[in-house]
Write an enzyme that holds these catalytic residues in place. Structure first.
Site, PDB file in Angstrom:
ATOM      1  N   TYR A  58      36.773  49.341  33.674  1.00 15.56           N
ATOM      2  CA  TYR A  58      37.962  48.672  34.199  1.00 15.56           C
ATOM      3  C   TYR A  58      39.199  49.569  34.094  1.00 15.56           C
ATOM      4  O   TYR A  58      39.494  50.137  33.043  1.00 15.56           O
ATOM      5  CB  TYR A  58      38.237  47.362  33.445  1.00 15.56           C
ATOM      6  CG  TYR A  58      39.588  46.783  33.814  1.00 15.56           C
ATOM      7  CD1 TYR A  58      39.777  46.179  35.054  1.00 15.56           C
ATOM      8  CD2 TYR A  58      40.686  46.913  32.967  1.00 15.56           C
ATOM      9  CE1 TYR A  58      41.017  45.684  35.423  1.00 15.56           C
ATOM     10  CE2 TYR A  58      41.933  46.421  33.329  1.00 15.56           C
ATOM     11  CZ  TYR A  58      42.091  45.819  34.564  1.00 15.56           C
ATOM     12  OH  TYR A  58      43.316  45.351  34.944  1.00 15.56           O
ATOM     13  N   HIS A  88      53.708  48.468  41.052  1.00 19.69           N
ATOM     14  CA  HIS A  88      54.091  47.576  39.964  1.00 19.69           C
ATOM     15  C   HIS A  88      55.574  47.706  39.581  1.00 19.69           C
ATOM     16  O   HIS A  88      56.039  46.998  38.684  1.00 19.69           O
ATOM     17  CB  HIS A  88      53.217  47.841  38.733  1.00 19.69           C
ATOM     18  CG  HIS A  88      51.824  47.297  38.851  1.00 19.69           C
ATOM     19  ND1 HIS A  88      51.039  47.502  39.969  1.00 19.69           N
ATOM     20  CD2 HIS A  88      51.070  46.550  37.999  1.00 19.69           C
ATOM     21  CE1 HIS A  88      49.866  46.920  39.796  1.00 19.69           C
ATOM     22  NE2 HIS A  88      49.857  46.325  38.615  1.00 19.69           N
ATOM     23  N   ASN A 200      50.599  49.212  30.921  1.00 22.42           N
ATOM     24  CA  ASN A 200      50.178  48.198  29.953  1.00 22.42           C
ATOM     25  C   ASN A 200      50.855  48.492  28.615  1.00 22.42           C
ATOM     26  O   ASN A 200      51.003  49.649  28.223  1.00 22.42           O
ATOM     27  CB  ASN A 200      48.658  48.254  29.752  1.00 22.42           C
ATOM     28  CG  ASN A 200      47.903  47.452  30.793  1.00 22.42           C
ATOM     29  OD1 ASN A 200      46.686  47.530  30.841  1.00 22.42           O
ATOM     30  ND2 ASN A 200      48.581  46.694  31.618  1.00 22.42           N
ATOM     31  N   PHE A 331      47.515  43.807  25.052  1.00 24.14           N
ATOM     32  CA  PHE A 331      48.817  43.861  25.718  1.00 24.14           C
ATOM     33  C   PHE A 331      49.515  42.505  25.755  1.00 24.14           C
ATOM     34  O   PHE A 331      50.664  42.398  26.169  1.00 24.14           O
ATOM     35  CB  PHE A 331      48.669  44.368  27.154  1.00 24.14           C
ATOM     36  CG  PHE A 331      47.543  43.720  27.930  1.00 24.14           C
ATOM     37  CD1 PHE A 331      47.399  42.346  27.978  1.00 24.14           C
ATOM     38  CD2 PHE A 331      46.612  44.504  28.605  1.00 24.14           C
ATOM     39  CE1 PHE A 331      46.377  41.746  28.677  1.00 24.14           C
ATOM     40  CE2 PHE A 331      45.570  43.913  29.315  1.00 24.14           C
ATOM     41  CZ  PHE A 331      45.452  42.531  29.353  1.00 24.14           C
TER      42      PHE A 331
END
Length: 502
Positions: A58, A88, A200, A331
């Site tokens: 991931y 982001h 993160n 996180f």
């Protein structure tokens, strides 16, 4: 204490006290040899792991959030990470202070130095270069859910590393690409997982929390000293601060507060004289219990924040020696969100009890003139500063809304419970800003009341503070523009280092 010239990231744990010293001394950062070894070891492992196409990882060989099932080809892994940072970068609102940005850079470099994030050494070094050269990426105060950490603000923070975004430097705004050219740096070419490691994490929440802790502890000390001055102005009693009272209800903050007051009041003619009254209102009598509870809350927040800033909070976490890359939830901002809400409520109470002391001082009780002026009626005196204090106390109650109780589903249901820790962190600054007004108003009233007690003297400790204050703000004989005096009092408190007597 001598000036701390340099600090090696990765050489020790960070603490609130150490961070405050680093900021105060203008300390430059380096990357410790131990940290370099850990970072390189992890990166080399991840490079080998990333070529294994049979077992997706991931965020390394897959998309993000609800796109975690989309596999990315090896030749597109770098593009994936750059796209992540760009897409982001959605923090919005008002630019955060340069102090908070500086703290974010420090805390992220420290977190990456543990060697569990899979970044390149040059990426961490560039973060340190930004810090040392006072290059402040433009980050806004809204946009984080405190869920996958602080995705949006951290994306804005690290855009300039790849030549995007904007920065502040020497009071001017530059494009990310321009600042790199000025310093002769090339944009960082992100490798697999690096964008995710940068975005993160809880460094936006933590940085705001550290700044609030620094300012909050200053307010705690201010309100102790000002509260003692108000007690003297009100001709209050010393008995509620007796060690016997605290021993039978031994909360640490309560014991500490009572001891502080006994030391601050030592040698006072006012506190030592016989009193006509047998009891004080709660806002004076219960100072050990209220101020003490605030201290206990602040100590708890400090402990939680110390754990957080010395943790690995990005995802997935890379364990090279165990040959594992684990996708988890470090996180998530819940530990911070809860304590920041707690801290906000606690700090608010300092203002709440302070405003009540102000109200008692202007009532015309215990030999003090009404509204603390010699000719009330002709003069309104200190009538309206209490209004102003009441106004911001009320506003702080609004900011005590517990952001951590809220959650809005995001990322198409993948992130189905978020902490809202960023909101709980940023509203702390609003509470503290209001506390500064309240503290200034109480100091104005307390000093005025003390002057009406002359020729009796307070303790040497409190007299010193009042005498220093009187160099900035005089005794009020007749009505003046009170807003000017509030502003001057705030400047005094901001620049005066209030320390409790040893």
């Amino acid at each position: 204490m001598s000036r701390l010239e340099t600090y090696a990231i990765g050489s020790s744990e960070l603490t609130y006290d150490l961070i405050e010293r680093i900021l105060r001394d203008g300390t430059k950062l380096t990357l410790s040899p131990e940290a370099v070894k850990k970072i390189e070891h992890c990166r080399e492992y991840l490079d080998r792991k990333a070529v294994d196409t049979e077992h997706p990882i991931y965020g390394v060989t897959t998309g993000f959030g609800s796109l975690c099932n989309r596999t990315i080809s090896p030749d597109e892994l770098g593009i994936l990470q750059e796209n992540l940072v760009k897409s982001h970068s959605c923090s919005i609102g008002t630019p955060v202070s340069e102090t908070v940005v500086k703290l974010m850079l420090l805390l992220k470099a420290h977190a990456l130095s543990f060697g569990f994030s899979g970044v390149q050494v040059e990426t961490v070094q560039r973060i340190i270069d930004f810090y040392n050269n006072d290059i402040f990426p433009v980050v806004y105060d809204r946009g984080s859910l405190g869920a996958s950490g602080d995705l949006a603000p951290l994306a804005n923070l690290f855009l300039p590393l790849i030549g995007e975004g904007e920065v502040m430097h020497d009071g001017k705004r530059f494009k990310g690409s321009d600042i790199l050219n000025i310093f002769g740096w090339r944009p960082i070419k992100l490798k697999s997982k690096e964008g995710l490691a940068l975005l993160n994490g809880t460094q936006f929440m933590s940085a705001n929390g550290i700044k609030a802790l620094i300012d909050g502890w200053h307010m705690v000390h201010c309100f102790d000293a000002i509260g003692a001055m108000s007690l003297e102005a009100f001709d209050g009693r010393i008995e509620p601060f007796s060690p016997l009272i605290q021993e039978v209800r031994p909360h640490p903050g309560q014991i500490e507060t009572a001891a502080n007051f006994r030391k601050m009041l030592e040698g006072s003619e006012i506190i030592a004289r016989e009193k006509a009254h047998v009891q004080d209102p709660y806002s004076f009598r219960c100072i050990p219990q209220v101020h003490g509870a605030v201290k206990d809350a602040m100590h708890h927040v400090t402990r939680v924040l110390h754990t957080e800033i010395n943790s690995v909070t990005d995802n997935p976490t890379v364990f090279p020696d165990e040959d594992q890359v684990i996708s988890g939830g470090n996180f998530h901002g819940e530990p911070l969100a809860l304590v920041f809400d707690y801290m906000g409520v606690a700090l608010h109470e300092l203002g709440n009890i302070s405003e009540r002391r102000v109200a008692q001082l202007i009532l015309g009780l215990r030999g003090l003139p009404e509204f603390l002026v010699a000719k009330p009626g002709l003069n309104s005196g200190f009538m309206i500063p209490q209004y102003a204090a009441a106004s911001v106390v009320s506003q702080n109650k609004m900011y005590c809304f517990t952001a951590s109780c809220d959650s809005i589903v995001s990322s198409n249901g993948q992130e189905d419970l978020v902490s809202m820790g960023a909101n709980s962190a940023t509203k702390l600054h609003k509470i503290i800003d209001n506390l500064k007004y309240i503290a200034a108003i109480e100091l104005m009233n307390a000093a005025q009341g003390l002057d009406f007690r002359r020729p009796l003297k307070s303790s040497p400790y409190l007299q010193t503070i009042k005498d220093e204050y009187r160099k900035h703000v005089p005794f009020v004989e007749d009505d003046v523009v009170m807003a000017d005096y509030i502003a001057k009092t705030m400047e005094f408190l901001d620049g005066y280092d209030i320390e409790m007597p040893a």
